[in-house]
Motif scaffolding. Structure first.
Motif, PDB file in Angstrom:
ATOM      1  N   TYR A  53      13.432   2.482 -13.124  1.00  0.00           N
ATOM      2  CA  TYR A  53      13.395   2.343 -11.669  1.00  0.00           C
ATOM      3  C   TYR A  53      12.433   1.273 -11.446  1.00  0.00           C
ATOM      4  CZ  TYR A  53      14.775   7.157 -12.464  1.00  0.00           C
ATOM      5  OH  TYR A  53      15.257   8.272 -13.013  1.00  0.00           O
ATOM      6  N   THR A  54      12.796   0.986 -10.131  1.00  0.00           N
ATOM      7  CA  THR A  54      11.835  -0.039  -9.457  1.00  0.00           C
ATOM      8  C   THR A  54      11.258   0.806  -8.306  1.00  0.00           C
ATOM      9  OG1 THR A  54      13.563  -1.058  -8.087  1.00  0.00           O
ATOM     10  CG2 THR A  54      12.736  -2.325 -10.117  1.00  0.00           C
ATOM     11  N   ILE A  55      10.135   0.547  -7.779  1.00  0.00           N
ATOM     12  CA  ILE A  55       9.218   1.222  -6.686  1.00  0.00           C
ATOM     13  C   ILE A  55       8.813   0.286  -5.712  1.00  0.00           C
ATOM     14  CG2 ILE A  55       7.295   2.822  -6.420  1.00  0.00           C
ATOM     15  CD1 ILE A  55       9.279   3.926  -8.500  1.00  0.00           C
ATOM     16  N   PHE A  56       9.008   0.742  -4.300  1.00  0.00           N
ATOM     17  CA  PHE A  56       8.822  -0.093  -3.222  1.00  0.00           C
ATOM     18  C   PHE A  56       8.165   0.931  -2.271  1.00  0.00           C
ATOM     19  CE2 PHE A  56      11.812  -2.552  -5.203  1.00  0.00           C
ATOM     20  CZ  PHE A  56      10.832  -3.819  -5.508  1.00  0.00           C
ATOM     21  N   GLY A  57       7.379   0.566  -1.265  1.00  0.00           N
ATOM     22  CA  GLY A  57       7.183   1.567  -0.103  1.00  0.00           C
ATOM     23  C   GLY A  57       6.019   1.097   0.802  1.00  0.00           C
ATOM     24  N   TYR A  58       5.346   2.152   1.487  1.00  0.00           N
ATOM     25  CA  TYR A  58       4.574   1.920   2.644  1.00  0.00           C
ATOM     26  C   TYR A  58       3.698   3.039   2.805  1.00  0.00           C
ATOM     27  CZ  TYR A  58       7.873   4.208   5.580  1.00  0.00           C
ATOM     28  OH  TYR A  58       8.980   5.058   6.035  1.00  0.00           O
ATOM     29  N   MET A  59       2.419   3.102   3.647  1.00  0.00           N
ATOM     30  CA  MET A  59       1.868   4.216   4.161  1.00  0.00           C
ATOM     31  C   MET A  59       1.282   3.728   5.569  1.00  0.00           C
ATOM     32  SD  MET A  59      -1.612   5.756   2.193  1.00  0.00           S
ATOM     33  CE  MET A  59      -2.711   4.187   2.659  1.00  0.00           C
ATOM     34  N   PRO A  60       1.254   4.689   6.578  1.00  0.00           N
ATOM     35  CA  PRO A  60       1.569   6.071   6.348  1.00  0.00           C
ATOM     36  C   PRO A  60       3.133   6.248   6.830  1.00  0.00           C
ATOM     37  CG  PRO A  60       0.740   5.773   8.683  1.00  0.00           C
ATOM     38  CD  PRO A  60       0.567   4.476   7.649  1.00  0.00           C
ATOM     39  N   LYS A  61       3.732   7.287   6.253  1.00  0.00           N
ATOM     40  CA  LYS A  61       4.957   7.622   6.796  1.00  0.00           C
ATOM     41  C   LYS A  61       5.115   8.516   7.675  1.00  0.00           C
ATOM     42  CE  LYS A  61       9.729   9.275   5.014  1.00  0.00           C
ATOM     43  NZ  LYS A  61       9.916   9.884   6.239  1.00  0.00           N
ATOM     44  N   LYS A  62       5.210   8.306   8.895  1.00  0.00           N
ATOM     45  CA  LYS A  62       5.216   8.938   9.890  1.00  0.00           C
ATOM     46  C   LYS A  62       5.741   8.237  11.243  1.00  0.00           C
ATOM     47  CE  LYS A  62       1.049   9.029  12.309  1.00  0.00           C
ATOM     48  NZ  LYS A  62      -0.461   9.098  12.465  1.00  0.00           N
ATOM     49  N   ASP A  63       6.343   9.188  12.093  1.00  0.00           N
ATOM     50  CA  ASP A  63       6.859   8.745  13.523  1.00  0.00           C
ATOM     51  C   ASP A  63       5.905   7.914  14.042  1.00  0.00           C
ATOM     52  OD1 ASP A  63       9.371   9.952  12.792  1.00  0.00           O
ATOM     53  OD2 ASP A  63       8.939  11.870  13.892  1.00  0.00           O
ATOM     54  N   PRO A  64       6.313   6.881  14.922  1.00  0.00           N
ATOM     55  CA  PRO A  64       7.699   6.434  15.117  1.00  0.00           C
ATOM     56  C   PRO A  64       8.078   5.422  14.197  1.00  0.00           C
ATOM     57  CG  PRO A  64       6.437   5.348  16.641  1.00  0.00           C
ATOM     58  CD  PRO A  64       5.223   6.024  15.844  1.00  0.00           C
ATOM     59  N   ILE A  65       7.344   5.085  12.784  1.00  0.00           N
ATOM     60  CA  ILE A  65       7.618   4.161  12.056  1.00  0.00           C
ATOM     61  C   ILE A  65       8.783   4.359  11.312  1.00  0.00           C
ATOM     62  CG2 ILE A  65       6.827   2.750  10.011  1.00  0.00           C
ATOM     63  CD1 ILE A  65       4.104   3.222  10.703  1.00  0.00           C
ATOM     64  N   SER A  66       9.658   3.344  11.296  1.00  0.00           N
ATOM     65  CA  SER A  66      11.138   3.404  10.536  1.00  0.00           C
ATOM     66  C   SER A  66      11.034   2.530   9.493  1.00  0.00           C
ATOM     67  CB  SER A  66      12.353   3.537  11.348  1.00  0.00           C
ATOM     68  OG  SER A  66      12.214   2.175  12.011  1.00  0.00           O
ATOM     69  N   SER A  67      11.704   2.511   8.406  1.00  0.00           N
ATOM     70  CA  SER A  67      11.978   1.429   7.425  1.00  0.00           C
ATOM     71  C   SER A  67      13.293   1.154   6.899  1.00  0.00           C
ATOM     72  CB  SER A  67      10.960   2.025   6.343  1.00  0.00           C
ATOM     73  OG  SER A  67      11.694   3.046   5.463  1.00  0.00           O
ATOM     74  N   SER A  68      13.565   0.017   6.670  1.00  0.00           N
ATOM     75  CA  SER A  68      14.713  -0.211   5.571  1.00  0.00           C
ATOM     76  C   SER A  68      14.171  -1.228   4.613  1.00  0.00           C
ATOM     77  CB  SER A  68      15.769  -0.968   6.409  1.00  0.00           C
ATOM     78  OG  SER A  68      15.132  -2.324   6.970  1.00  0.00           O
ATOM     79  N   ILE A  69      15.281  -1.348   3.561  1.00  0.00           N
ATOM     80  CA  ILE A  69      14.893  -2.215   2.368  1.00  0.00           C
ATOM     81  C   ILE A  69      16.236  -3.123   1.970  1.00  0.00           C
ATOM     82  CG2 ILE A  69      15.479  -0.528   0.562  1.00  0.00           C
ATOM     83  CD1 ILE A  69      13.056  -1.563  -0.979  1.00  0.00           C
ATOM     84  N   SER A  70      15.980  -4.080   1.576  1.00  0.00           N
ATOM     85  CA  SER A  70      17.316  -5.130   1.173  1.00  0.00           C
ATOM     86  C   SER A  70      16.756  -6.038   0.172  1.00  0.00           C
ATOM     87  CB  SER A  70      17.790  -5.983   2.310  1.00  0.00           C
ATOM     88  OG  SER A  70      16.693  -6.702   2.827  1.00  0.00           O
ATOM     89  N   LYS A  71      17.609  -6.669  -0.704  1.00  0.00           N
ATOM     90  CA  LYS A  71      17.439  -7.661  -1.831  1.00  0.00           C
ATOM     91  C   LYS A  71      18.404  -8.666  -1.616  1.00  0.00           C
ATOM     92  CE  LYS A  71      16.886  -7.422  -6.731  1.00  0.00           C
ATOM     93  NZ  LYS A  71      16.869  -6.544  -7.813  1.00  0.00           N
ATOM     94  N   SER A  72      17.594  -9.837  -1.847  1.00  0.00           N
ATOM     95  CA  SER A  72      18.322 -11.294  -2.036  1.00  0.00           C
ATOM     96  C   SER A  72      17.745 -12.004  -3.355  1.00  0.00           C
ATOM     97  CB  SER A  72      18.277 -11.969  -0.775  1.00  0.00           C
ATOM     98  OG  SER A  72      18.827 -13.265  -0.922  1.00  0.00           O
ATOM     99  N   GLY A  73      18.834 -11.962  -4.280  1.00  0.00           N
ATOM    100  CA  GLY A  73      18.275 -12.761  -5.469  1.00  0.00           C
ATOM    101  C   GLY A  73      17.070 -11.666  -6.165  1.00  0.00           C
ATOM    102  N   GLU A  74      15.988 -12.023  -6.443  1.00  0.00           N
ATOM    103  CA  GLU A  74      14.730 -11.291  -7.091  1.00  0.00           C
ATOM    104  C   GLU A  74      14.114 -10.808  -5.804  1.00  0.00           C
ATOM    105  OE1 GLU A  74      14.343 -10.238 -10.258  1.00  0.00           O
ATOM    106  OE2 GLU A  74      16.265 -11.156 -10.244  1.00  0.00           O
ATOM    107  N   VAL A  75      14.202 -11.283  -4.621  1.00  0.00           N
ATOM    108  CA  VAL A  75      13.406 -11.074  -3.437  1.00  0.00           C
ATOM    109  C   VAL A  75      13.661  -9.666  -2.512  1.00  0.00           C
ATOM    110  CG1 VAL A  75      12.275 -11.915  -1.198  1.00  0.00           C
ATOM    111  CG2 VAL A  75      12.735 -13.430  -3.194  1.00  0.00           C
TER     112      VAL A  75
END
Length: 357
Positions: A119-141
Protein backbone atom coordinates in the motif's frame (compact mmCIF):
# COMPACT_ATOMS: atom_id res chain seq x y z
CA UNK A 1 -3.92 47.38 34.77
CA UNK A 2 -1.82 46.97 31.69
CA UNK A 3 -0.57 43.84 30.05
CA UNK A 4 2.87 44.64 28.72
CA UNK A 5 3.93 42.38 25.94
CA UNK A 6 7.53 41.36 25.34
CA UNK A 7 8.28 39.45 22.14
CA UNK A 8 10.75 36.87 21.04
CA UNK A 9 10.71 34.76 17.96
CA UNK A 10 10.82 31.05 17.58
CA UNK A 11 11.95 29.94 14.20
CA UNK A 12 11.32 27.83 11.15
CA UNK A 13 9.76 24.51 10.34
CA UNK A 14 8.43 22.37 12.93
CA UNK A 15 7.17 23.58 16.37
CA UNK A 16 7.76 21.87 19.59
CA UNK A 17 4.18 21.16 20.00
CA UNK A 18 4.71 18.77 22.79
CA UNK A 19 7.65 16.40 22.94
CA UNK A 20 5.61 13.57 24.29
CA UNK A 21 6.73 10.07 25.15
CA UNK A 22 6.04 7.39 22.57
CA UNK A 23 3.46 4.75 23.25
CA UNK A 24 1.92 2.08 21.07
CA UNK A 25 -1.63 2.79 20.17
CA UNK A 26 -4.24 0.19 19.43
CA UNK A 27 -7.11 0.44 16.98
CA UNK A 28 -10.49 -0.73 16.39
CA UNK A 29 -13.20 -3.12 15.33
CA UNK A 30 -14.05 -5.14 12.23
CA UNK A 31 -16.82 -2.90 10.91
CA UNK A 32 -16.79 0.81 10.29
CA UNK A 33 -17.84 3.75 8.20
CA UNK A 34 -16.99 4.36 4.58
CA UNK A 35 -15.82 7.60 3.02
CA UNK A 36 -19.39 8.92 3.08
CA UNK A 37 -19.89 7.98 6.72
CA UNK A 38 -22.10 4.93 6.00
CA UNK A 39 -21.42 1.55 7.54
CA UNK A 40 -19.67 -0.87 5.18
CA UNK A 41 -18.13 -4.29 5.80
CA UNK A 42 -14.36 -4.35 6.04
CA UNK A 43 -11.96 -7.15 5.19
CA UNK A 44 -8.39 -7.75 6.23
CA UNK A 45 -6.56 -6.71 9.37
CA UNK A 46 -6.87 -3.48 11.37
CA UNK A 47 -4.19 -0.88 10.69
CA UNK A 48 -2.90 0.51 13.98
CA UNK A 49 -1.35 3.99 13.89
CA UNK A 50 1.30 5.81 15.90
CA UNK A 51 1.61 9.46 14.77
CA UNK A 52 4.72 11.62 14.99
CA UNK A 53 4.80 15.38 14.40
CA UNK A 54 7.74 17.35 13.09
CA UNK A 55 9.37 19.31 15.88
CA UNK A 56 9.02 23.02 15.46
CA UNK A 57 12.43 24.53 14.93
CA UNK A 58 12.30 26.72 18.00
CA UNK A 59 14.61 29.61 17.21
CA UNK A 60 15.00 32.13 19.97
CA UNK A 61 15.41 35.62 18.50
CA UNK A 62 18.76 36.02 20.26
CA UNK A 63 20.06 32.48 20.67
CA UNK A 64 18.85 30.99 17.35
CA UNK A 65 18.78 27.51 18.84
CA UNK A 66 17.24 24.91 16.52
CA UNK A 67 15.57 21.59 17.36
CA UNK A 68 15.38 18.95 14.64
CA UNK A 69 13.43 15.74 14.05
CA UNK A 70 10.07 14.24 14.97
CA UNK A 71 8.41 13.53 18.30
CA UNK A 72 5.69 11.01 19.14
CA UNK A 73 2.32 12.75 19.12
CA UNK A 74 -0.38 12.13 21.70
CA UNK A 75 -3.25 14.64 21.39
CA UNK A 76 -4.70 16.39 24.43
CA UNK A 77 -8.18 16.38 22.86
CA UNK A 78 -10.29 14.41 20.39
CA UNK A 79 -8.98 14.68 16.84
CA UNK A 80 -9.06 12.71 13.59
CA UNK A 81 -6.62 11.95 10.77
CA UNK A 82 -7.81 11.48 7.17
CA UNK A 83 -5.86 8.61 5.58
CA UNK A 84 -5.66 7.47 1.95
CA UNK A 85 -4.67 3.78 2.00
CA UNK A 86 -3.96 2.96 -1.66
CA UNK A 87 -3.39 -0.65 -2.71
CA UNK A 88 -0.33 -0.88 -4.99
CA UNK A 89 -0.26 2.92 -5.16
CA UNK A 90 -3.41 2.89 -7.31
CA UNK A 91 -5.25 6.24 -7.44
CA UNK A 92 -8.29 5.45 -9.54
CA UNK A 93 -11.62 7.26 -9.45
CA UNK A 94 -12.18 9.00 -6.11
CA UNK A 95 -10.46 7.11 -3.29
CA UNK A 96 -12.26 7.22 0.05
CA UNK A 97 -10.56 8.80 3.05
CA UNK A 98 -10.21 6.46 6.02
CA UNK A 99 -10.84 7.94 9.44
CA UNK A 100 -8.24 7.52 12.18
CA UNK A 101 -9.77 9.10 15.27
CA UNK A 102 -8.42 9.74 18.74
CA UNK A 103 -10.77 9.61 21.72
CA UNK A 104 -10.83 8.12 25.22
CA UNK A 105 -7.02 8.00 25.24
CA UNK A 106 -6.85 5.66 22.25
CA UNK A 107 -6.70 5.69 18.45
CA UNK A 108 -9.54 4.04 16.54
CA UNK A 109 -9.01 3.03 12.92
CA UNK A 110 -11.36 2.35 10.02
CA UNK A 111 -8.45 1.33 7.80
CA UNK A 112 -7.91 -2.34 6.96
CA UNK A 113 -5.00 -3.96 5.13
CA UNK A 114 -4.40 -7.48 3.81
CA UNK A 115 -1.38 -9.52 4.72
CA UNK A 116 1.61 -9.15 2.37
CA UNK A 117 -0.19 -6.67 0.12
CA UNK A 118 1.59 -3.40 -0.68
CA UNK A 119 0.00 0.00 0.00
CA UNK A 120 0.95 3.64 -0.23
CA UNK A 121 -0.20 5.96 2.54
CA UNK A 122 -1.06 9.68 2.29
CA UNK A 123 -3.19 11.93 4.45
CA UNK A 124 -3.73 14.96 6.65
CA UNK A 125 -4.85 16.17 10.08
CA UNK A 126 -7.38 17.19 11.31
CA UNK A 127 -10.10 15.46 9.33
CA UNK A 128 -13.02 17.70 10.21
CA UNK A 129 -15.56 19.97 8.58
CA UNK A 130 -15.35 22.13 6.58
CA UNK A 131 -12.00 20.77 5.30
CA UNK A 132 -12.34 18.59 2.19
CA UNK A 133 -9.61 16.65 0.40
CA UNK A 134 -8.74 15.10 -2.94
CA UNK A 135 -5.74 13.18 -4.25
CA UNK A 136 -4.25 12.71 -7.71
CA UNK A 137 -1.07 11.38 -9.27
CA UNK A 138 1.12 12.43 -12.19
CA UNK A 139 4.13 10.21 -12.76
CA UNK A 140 5.66 9.68 -9.33
CA UNK A 141 4.28 12.93 -7.87
CA UNK A 142 1.17 12.65 -5.69
CA UNK A 143 -0.88 15.82 -5.17
CA UNK A 144 -2.92 16.18 -2.00
CA UNK A 145 -5.37 19.11 -2.18
CA UNK A 146 -6.96 20.39 1.03
CA UNK A 147 -9.81 22.86 0.59
CA UNK A 148 -11.89 25.05 2.92
CA UNK A 149 -9.19 25.32 5.57
CA UNK A 150 -9.90 27.98 8.17
CA UNK A 151 -7.04 30.49 8.30
CA UNK A 152 -6.80 30.11 12.10
CA UNK A 153 -7.04 26.78 13.88
CA UNK A 154 -6.95 25.41 17.41
CA UNK A 155 -5.65 22.18 15.86
CA UNK A 156 -2.22 21.62 14.38
CA UNK A 157 -3.01 21.43 10.65
CA UNK A 158 -0.64 18.83 9.15
CA UNK A 159 -0.01 16.58 6.16
CA UNK A 160 1.78 13.24 5.99
CA UNK A 161 5.38 13.30 4.75
CA UNK A 162 6.14 9.60 5.18
CA UNK A 163 5.52 6.41 7.14
CA UNK A 164 7.46 3.84 9.07
CA UNK A 165 6.38 0.28 9.72
CA UNK A 166 7.85 -2.16 12.24
CA UNK A 167 10.69 -3.12 9.93
CA UNK A 168 11.45 0.19 8.25
CA UNK A 169 13.26 3.43 8.95
CA UNK A 170 11.82 6.75 10.02
CA UNK A 171 12.25 8.41 6.64
CA UNK A 172 10.55 11.37 4.96
CA UNK A 173 9.27 10.44 1.53
CA UNK A 174 8.69 6.78 2.32
CA UNK A 175 4.98 6.21 1.77
CA UNK A 176 5.06 2.42 1.17
CA UNK A 177 3.55 -0.01 3.66
CA UNK A 178 3.16 -3.81 3.55
CA UNK A 179 0.16 -5.27 5.35
CA UNK A 180 0.55 -7.81 8.13
CA UNK A 181 -1.76 -10.28 9.82
CA UNK A 182 -1.16 -8.60 13.18
CA UNK A 183 0.91 -5.83 14.76
CA UNK A 184 0.09 -3.47 11.91
CA UNK A 185 1.72 -0.52 13.64
CA UNK A 186 2.11 2.27 11.12
CA UNK A 187 4.14 5.30 12.16
CA UNK A 188 2.85 8.43 10.42
CA UNK A 189 5.20 11.38 9.92
CA UNK A 190 3.20 14.62 10.09
CA UNK A 191 4.49 18.06 9.12
CA UNK A 192 2.86 21.46 9.68
CA UNK A 193 0.85 23.40 7.11
CA UNK A 194 0.54 26.44 9.39
CA UNK A 195 2.68 28.60 11.60
CA UNK A 196 1.68 29.09 15.24
CA UNK A 197 1.73 31.64 17.98
CA UNK A 198 2.39 30.77 21.62
CA UNK A 199 0.90 33.19 24.14
CA UNK A 200 2.79 33.12 27.44
CA UNK A 201 0.94 34.89 30.27
CA UNK A 202 2.40 35.99 33.57
CA UNK A 203 1.33 38.34 36.37
CA UNK A 204 3.61 40.99 37.81
CA UNK A 205 4.70 39.88 41.30
CA UNK A 206 3.58 43.14 42.93
CA UNK A 207 0.14 43.03 41.37
CA UNK A 208 -0.11 39.36 42.31
CA UNK A 209 -0.21 40.36 45.98
CA UNK A 210 -3.43 42.30 45.31
CA UNK A 211 -5.40 40.43 42.67
CA UNK A 212 -5.74 37.04 41.00
CA UNK A 213 -6.41 36.78 37.26
CA UNK A 214 -8.07 33.64 35.89
CA UNK A 215 -8.16 33.23 32.12
CA UNK A 216 -11.37 31.55 30.93
CA UNK A 217 -11.10 31.61 27.14
CA UNK A 218 -8.71 32.60 24.37
CA UNK A 219 -9.88 33.19 20.80
CA UNK A 220 -7.79 34.09 17.78
CA UNK A 221 -9.61 35.97 15.01
CA UNK A 222 -8.57 37.01 11.52
CA UNK A 223 -10.17 39.09 8.79
CA UNK A 224 -9.69 36.32 6.20
CA UNK A 225 -11.86 33.38 5.26
CA UNK A 226 -10.93 29.88 4.16
CA UNK A 227 -8.07 28.84 1.86
CA UNK A 228 -6.74 25.88 -0.13
CA UNK A 229 -3.39 24.15 0.32
CA UNK A 230 -1.88 22.08 -2.49
CA UNK A 231 0.76 19.61 -1.29
CA UNK A 232 2.92 17.81 -3.85
CA UNK A 233 4.61 14.70 -2.46
CA UNK A 234 7.48 12.88 -4.14
CA UNK A 235 8.25 9.40 -2.78
CA UNK A 236 11.98 8.89 -2.32
CA UNK A 237 14.52 6.76 -0.47
CA UNK A 238 16.86 9.56 0.52
CA UNK A 239 16.87 12.23 3.21
CA UNK A 240 15.61 14.84 0.71
CA UNK A 241 12.48 16.67 1.83
CA UNK A 242 9.62 15.16 -0.23
CA UNK A 243 7.02 17.94 -0.24
CA UNK A 244 6.23 21.34 -1.72
CA UNK A 245 3.29 23.39 -0.46
CA UNK A 246 1.32 26.14 -2.20
CA UNK A 247 -1.53 28.19 -0.74
CA UNK A 248 -4.32 30.08 -2.44
CA UNK A 249 -5.09 33.64 -1.41
CA UNK A 250 -7.54 33.42 1.52
CA UNK A 251 -11.16 34.07 0.60
CA UNK A 252 -12.93 37.18 1.80
CA UNK A 253 -14.55 36.71 5.17
CA UNK A 254 -13.49 35.99 8.73
CA UNK A 255 -12.14 33.02 10.65
CA UNK A 256 -12.09 32.34 14.36
CA UNK A 257 -10.56 29.67 16.62
CA UNK A 258 -11.16 29.32 20.34
CA UNK A 259 -8.06 27.44 21.45
CA UNK A 260 -8.61 27.51 25.20
CA UNK A 261 -11.77 27.33 27.33
CA UNK A 262 -12.31 26.76 31.05
CA UNK A 263 -15.48 27.37 33.08
CA UNK A 264 -13.56 27.93 36.30
CA UNK A 265 -10.64 29.66 34.61
CA UNK A 266 -6.91 29.05 34.93
CA UNK A 267 -4.99 31.25 37.34
CA UNK A 268 -2.14 33.15 35.73
CA UNK A 269 0.91 32.84 37.99
CA UNK A 270 4.00 34.98 38.32
CA UNK A 271 5.74 32.46 36.05
CA UNK A 272 4.48 31.96 32.50
CA UNK A 273 1.53 29.83 31.47
CA UNK A 274 1.41 29.17 27.70
CA UNK A 275 -1.32 28.53 25.14
CA UNK A 276 -0.82 27.78 21.42
CA UNK A 277 -2.93 28.53 18.34
CA UNK A 278 -2.11 27.92 14.65
CA UNK A 279 -2.58 30.34 11.75
CA UNK A 280 -1.94 30.53 8.02
CA UNK A 281 1.28 32.52 7.42
CA UNK A 282 -0.45 34.72 4.84
CA UNK A 283 -2.79 36.25 7.45
CA UNK A 284 -0.30 37.11 10.19
CA UNK A 285 -0.93 40.84 9.81
CA UNK A 286 -4.66 40.49 10.56
CA UNK A 287 -4.76 38.54 13.81
CA UNK A 288 -6.61 39.61 16.94
CA UNK A 289 -6.52 37.90 20.33
CA UNK A 290 -9.65 38.07 22.50
CA UNK A 291 -9.12 37.09 26.15
CA UNK A 292 -11.96 36.47 28.61
CA UNK A 293 -10.97 36.46 32.30
CA UNK A 294 -12.19 36.94 35.87
CA UNK A 295 -10.58 39.11 38.56
CA UNK A 296 -10.45 37.98 42.22
CA UNK A 297 -9.10 39.62 45.36
CA UNK A 298 -6.50 37.73 47.37
CA UNK A 299 -9.20 36.38 49.69
CA UNK A 300 -10.78 34.59 46.74
CA UNK A 301 -13.73 36.91 46.28
CA UNK A 302 -14.85 37.42 42.68
CA UNK A 303 -14.44 41.13 41.87
CA UNK A 304 -15.07 41.26 38.13
CA UNK A 305 -16.58 38.49 36.00
CA UNK A 306 -16.12 37.79 32.28
CA UNK A 307 -13.89 40.75 31.52
CA UNK A 308 -12.81 40.87 27.89
CA UNK A 309 -9.59 42.16 26.42
CA UNK A 310 -8.95 42.56 22.69
CA UNK A 311 -5.43 42.87 21.30
CA UNK A 312 -4.33 43.36 17.71
CA UNK A 313 -1.24 41.24 17.15
CA UNK A 314 1.81 42.88 15.54
CA UNK A 315 2.09 42.83 11.76
CA UNK A 316 3.96 39.74 10.55
CA UNK A 317 4.55 38.69 14.19
CA UNK A 318 8.25 38.74 13.38
CA UNK A 319 10.90 41.41 13.66
CA UNK A 320 12.72 40.06 10.62
CA UNK A 321 10.35 38.41 8.14
CA UNK A 322 6.92 36.98 7.46
CA UNK A 323 6.27 33.80 9.46
CA UNK A 324 6.34 30.60 7.42
CA UNK A 325 4.72 27.25 8.01
CA UNK A 326 6.30 25.41 10.92
CA UNK A 327 7.51 28.63 12.54
CA UNK A 328 6.37 29.52 16.02
CA UNK A 329 6.23 33.05 17.34
CA UNK A 330 6.04 33.60 21.10
CA UNK A 331 4.31 36.59 22.70
CA UNK A 332 4.87 37.08 26.43
CA UNK A 333 2.11 39.04 28.17
CA UNK A 334 2.80 40.46 31.64
CA UNK A 335 -0.17 41.69 33.67
CA UNK A 336 0.56 44.95 35.52
CA UNK A 337 -1.73 47.42 37.31
CA UNK A 338 -1.80 51.03 36.20
CA UNK A 339 -2.07 52.49 39.71
CA UNK A 340 -0.87 50.35 42.60
CA UNK A 341 -1.27 53.14 45.11
CA UNK A 342 -4.93 53.81 44.28
CA UNK A 343 -6.59 50.61 45.42
CA UNK A 344 -10.03 52.05 44.65
CA UNK A 345 -9.07 52.86 41.09
CA UNK A 346 -11.38 50.85 38.81
CA UNK A 347 -8.41 49.82 36.69
CA UNK A 348 -7.32 47.57 39.52
CA UNK A 349 -10.47 45.49 39.22
CA UNK A 350 -11.16 45.92 35.52
CA UNK A 351 -7.75 45.79 33.87
CA UNK A 352 -7.08 46.54 30.23
CA UNK A 353 -4.78 44.39 28.13
CA UNK A 354 -2.44 46.45 25.98
CA UNK A 355 0.03 45.02 23.56
CA UNK A 356 3.23 47.05 23.40
CA UNK A 357 5.83 46.95 20.65
Amino acid sequence: MQVRVMRYITGKYGLGLLAMSCWLITACSSDGAGGDGTDVPRQGHPLQVVPYTANYHATDFQMRAVTEGYSAYTPDHEIAIGLYVLEDGNIAGTPAVKLISYSNNDWHSQAMVEENKDYTIFGYMPKKDPISSSISKSGEVVTLTLSNISTVSADDVCFITGVKDNDGDLLQGKFDYRGKADNNYLRLLLDHLFASVKFSFQVDATYNTLRTIKVKSLTLNTTAGTMTATVKLTPNTTEDYPATVEYTTPAAGTSSATFFESVEGVEIPTTTTSFVCCFAPAVSGNLTLVTTYDVYDRKGNLIRKDCEATNQLPDNLDLASQPTRGQQVTLTLTVNPTYLYQLSDPDLDNPTFTLEE
